[in-house]
Design an enzyme around this catalytic site. Sequence first.
Site, mmCIF file in Angstrom:
data_model
loop_
_atom_site.group_PDB
_atom_site.id
_atom_site.type_symbol
_atom_site.label_atom_id
_atom_site.label_comp_id
_atom_site.label_asym_id
_atom_site.label_seq_id
_atom_site.Cartn_x
_atom_site.Cartn_y
_atom_site.Cartn_z
ATOM 1 N N ASN A 172 0.857 -1.171 0.000
ATOM 2 C CA ASN A 172 0.000 0.000 0.000
ATOM 3 C C ASN A 172 0.901 1.230 0.000
ATOM 4 O O ASN A 172 1.919 1.242 0.697
ATOM 5 C CB ASN A 172 -0.897 -0.015 1.247
ATOM 6 N N GLU A 228 2.835 -14.082 4.600
ATOM 7 C CA GLU A 228 2.601 -15.069 5.653
ATOM 8 C C GLU A 228 1.348 -14.728 6.451
ATOM 9 O O GLU A 228 0.509 -15.592 6.713
ATOM 10 C CB GLU A 228 3.806 -15.144 6.604
#
Length: 159
Positions: free
Chosen positions: A64, A74
């Site tokens: 982002n 993960e």
Amino acid sequence: MKEINLATKIAVYLLEECSEMEKKLIEAAKEATKNAYAPYSGFRVGAAVLLANGKIISGNNQENAAYPSGLCAERTTVFFANASYPDQKIVAIAVAAWHNGCFTDDVITPCGGCRQVLLEAENRFKEPMKVLMYGNKGVYMLGSAKDLLPLSFGDEMLK
């Protein structure tokens, strides 16, 4: 003064030496790198978990522009697996990374936040989770997420 020595056992394999299930999990992590959203770093990470019911769930990093609003592969994968299959323990997780047009030569290791999340997922079901970290030069295999974070913070400290 007292000294404490910590040691972590890491098994190092060539991909060809891994079991068929381990290869399948690693391939799922590698495939997941294709869908990573990494326009800023160009570092595409994929992860795949094997659940106790035999299902393989994969995910990838989501960046982002407003750092640190993105999320690592993960955590994306573990959170999706836990949300979708809350009663299924994670037996193993594999992680792979693609950068500059190829998979990384060296293994990719989970960041500190991801290590804590893996440990929490492991503690949730009170059984170890195998951790496979892939690189073109080989695969690092750990028997437990605790091996990634030997001095970890856990729920027992909140009691």
